[in-house]
Structure formats: C-alpha cells, structure tokens
Design an enzyme around this catalytic site. Structure first.
Site, mmCIF file in Angstrom:
data_model
loop_
_atom_site.group_PDB
_atom_site.id
_atom_site.type_symbol
_atom_site.label_atom_id
_atom_site.label_comp_id
_atom_site.label_asym_id
_atom_site.label_seq_id
_atom_site.Cartn_x
_atom_site.Cartn_y
_atom_site.Cartn_z
ATOM 1 N NE ARG A 87 -3.917 0.045 2.155
ATOM 2 C CZ ARG A 87 -4.733 0.564 3.087
ATOM 3 N NH1 ARG A 87 -4.609 0.221 4.354
ATOM 4 N NH2 ARG A 87 -5.654 1.435 2.741
ATOM 5 C CD GLN A 185 -11.732 1.123 6.263
ATOM 6 O OE1 GLN A 185 -12.838 1.490 5.869
ATOM 7 N NE2 GLN A 185 -10.664 1.161 5.495
ATOM 8 C CG ASP A 226 -2.975 6.647 6.575
ATOM 9 O OD1 ASP A 226 -4.057 7.091 7.000
ATOM 10 O OD2 ASP A 226 -2.699 5.432 6.548
HETATM 11 O O1 MRU Z 1 -7.344 2.265 4.815
HETATM 12 P P1 MRU Z 1 -7.049 2.198 6.284
HETATM 13 O O2 MRU Z 1 -8.153 1.583 7.074
HETATM 14 O O3 MRU Z 1 -5.694 1.591 6.574
HETATM 15 O O4 MRU Z 1 -6.964 3.738 6.713
HETATM 16 C C1 MRU Z 1 -6.700 4.040 8.043
HETATM 17 C C2 MRU Z 1 -6.654 5.489 8.324
HETATM 18 O O5 MRU Z 1 -6.837 6.324 7.476
HETATM 19 C C3 MRU Z 1 -6.265 5.846 9.704
HETATM 20 O O6 MRU Z 1 -6.878 7.041 10.112
HETATM 21 C C4 MRU Z 1 -4.739 6.048 9.728
HETATM 22 O O7 MRU Z 1 -4.092 4.954 9.161
HETATM 23 C C5 MRU Z 1 -4.229 6.256 11.089
HETATM 24 S S1 MRU Z 1 -4.520 4.838 12.067
HETATM 25 C C6 MRU Z 1 -3.855 5.055 13.584
#
Ligand code: MRU
Length: 328
Positions: A87, A185, A226
């Site tokens: 990713r 999520q 992220d």
């Molecule tokens: O696609 P995901 O579920 O991995 O995205 C997660 C997020 O955007 C979270 O807010 C981010 O990774 C921070 S998690 C502590």
C-alpha cells in the site's frame, strides 16, 4: 501462501518470536478470526486486503513480515520490495521494511519498532488530550472521529482514538463515529472498539458530519494520519479533508494524531503524497460490472486546516514547517 485462520478471542497482533498472529479486521465485528503470517508475501497480502490496516499497525506488521522473510529466504530482496509496495500512502509500511532490512538483527529491529509504536501511542494520546483540555469548554464534550485510529490501527491505545480515550479518562466524552467508505472501518471497527471501551457513542454516515458540525453539535474533530509532508499537510482516510473544512468553518479544533514514523520530511507538500486508488469493486457493490467508479482511499488536508498535529514528541500548533520539525 494461505494464512491459517482460527477462531479465538484474540489479541489484535501477537508475535510469538517466530510467527505473527493478527486479528483479521475484514471479519470484525461478526467474527474474531486470527491469521498466522509467516513471511513477506502473506503479510503483504493481509495488508493489501485490509486484514491488517491503520498506518502504525501496518508498519509493525510489515517489520515482522520483513524479519520473517529475512530469516527464511537467502535472497529476500524481491519479496521485501513487494511488501514495501503493498500500500503506498501510509509512510510506516516502506519505512518499517527498510529499517528491518538495514538492521544487523532483523528480528530485534522488528521487535523494537513494535515497542516504540506502543510507547508512541501512549505519549501522543496524552499530548493530544492535553492540547484539547486547554481549548475545550468545561463539562461534557462531543468529539467526532473518522475511520479507525484505535487499538486496531496501532500498538497500544491507538492514535486519534487514543487521544479521545485519554480525554475520556479526564472528562465526559461522547464520540461520534463516521462510518468510512468503502470498507466501513468506522462502523465496523471504531464502534467495536468504542463498545469495548465503554464510551458513549453514535455512528453516522460520513455525509452527515459537516451538517452536525455546523449546527454546533461537535466540540472537536480528532483523527489519525497516514503520512505528513514537511509543510504539515496530512494524508488520512478519504473524507478527512471535508471534516477539517467543516471544523475550520465552525471554529472548532481539528486534531490529526500519529507517531513520528508517519512524518515524511522528504516530501515538500501533500501534493507529493501518493494516494492509493483501490479496486473499483469495493465501491461498485451490486451495480453492473461496467459501472465506472473512483476509489481513492485517502485525501490530503492542508496544514492550515489542522489545529494541532500531535506525535509522541508533542503537539505542533499552529502547524508550520518549524513546529512540525520539532515533533517529527
Ligand atoms: O485504509 P485504512 O483503514 O488503513 O486507513 C486508516 C486510516 O486512514 C487511519 O486514520 C490512519 O491509518 C491512522 S490509524 C492510527
């Protein structure tokens, strides 16, 4: 390589010294299924399909995945490269693989990444709660969050949700959780966590958030992150940018929280952050297979909309190159 599923009331991520056991987050909240991962390829696959997700947890899992690959494969390079690219948006993934690949003792390095991430969660949760405590009105508050940035997304308490949980230890907090498309999520994972934490909460569709913020029903917005560019622009789950816009218009704090391992000083601004575009099928659902879809998984919030950017080293506020560098 097929991960081995088993059913148990499981820890989110457990390293037994040889293998990595992770809760399959695609099966929550209906089932707690544990996957046992053995190397870079199955770890990459678990990350790609969001069985393991959330920037810091991706980094921790990838560190172990790299260490397992190095232990069993005399030429691990190509497999490590595929893991690092599983990713693109969260910095923690490639960062962790590179760190473990460069270490003399890969396993010890992966274990160090996990320990550091847990310590970072604890420290940044306190910094975020401190900043909010000083700014919020006295009495009970309502905090809105997006996607999942809790214990399922990082070691320890989490990041955005860690800040909220820490604040809730100090005063009455009601949490509004956005559901987060495309894989829900927020609805599946954050609500699961909020129930376990015993925090009062309500789930809302993402498009309801700005209206509730405008009506004065929200005191602060707190999310994870992220990747952060050197100018303080923040990439996070798609739908974060409109929340920051709404928070700015309403004059309430928008806090983005994450470990310094998500800060990427090599990128001048958020425009340089690669935004993952996921499979259209996640959006298309039951519509005809030729329905054109877009599925960007993240968006970028400009630094000027971020009231505070919190890492384990403190809170950058306002967010500038200089204040970010001090907490990176
Ligand atoms: O696609 P995901 O579920 O991995 O995205 C997660 C997020 O955007 C979270 O807010 C981010 O990774 C921070 S998690 C502590």
């Amino acid at each position: 390589m097929t991960p081995t599923p088993s059913r148990t009331s499981a820890r989110i991520l457990h390293w037994d010294g040889e293998r990595l056991h992770v809760l399959d987050q695609t099966r929550l909240p209906a089932e707690e299924v544990v996957l046992t991962l053995t190397g870079a390829e199955d770890t990459a696959e678990a990350i790609r399909r969001l069985a393991v997700r959330g920037a810091p947890l991706i980094g921790v899992a990838a560190g172990y995945g790299a260490a397992m690959e190095i232990a069993r494969n005399p030429r691990p390079g190509p497999a490590l490269a595929r893991l690092a690219a599983a990713r693109p948006t969260a910095r923690n993934l490639a960062w962790a693989v590179e760190r473990v690949a460069a270490a003399d003792d890969a396993r010890a390095e992966a274990e160090a990444i996990a320990r550091e991430d847990e310590a970072a969660s604890t420290a940044l949760s306190a910094h975020g709660a401190d900043a909010l405590e000083a700014a919020l009105p006295a009495g009970p508050v309502t905090v809105l969050t997006h996607c999942n940035s809790g214990a399922l997304a990082a070691s320890g308490r989490g990041t955005g949700l860690g800040v909220i949980a820490e604040l809730a230890d100090r005063r009455e907090v009601h949490v509004l959780a956005c559901e987060a498309r495309p894989l829900l999520q927020g609805a599946r994972l954050t609500v699961w966590e909020l129930r376990r934490l015993g925090l009062p909460h309500a789930l809302l569709v993402d498009s309801a958030a700005a209206g509730l913020i405008r009506r004065g029903e929200v005191d602060a917005v707190v999310t994870g992150l992220d990747r952060v560019a050197a100018n303080g622009d923040v990439a996070n789950k798609v739908g974060t940018y409109p929340l920051a816009l709404a928070a700015g218009a309403a004059g309430i704090p928008f806090v983005a929280a994450g470990p310094s391992s998500s800060v990427d000083l090599s990128l001048a601004s958020g425009d340089a952050i690669e935004i993952e575009e996921r499979d259209a099928a996640e959006v298309r659902g039951a519509l005809p297979a030729d329905t054109p879809c877009r599925n960007p998984a993240f968006d970028v919030t400009p630094a000027e909309l971020v009231w505070a950017l919190v890492t384990e080293r403190g809170a950058a506020r306002p967010v500038t190159r200089e204040t970010l560098a001090a907490v990176a």
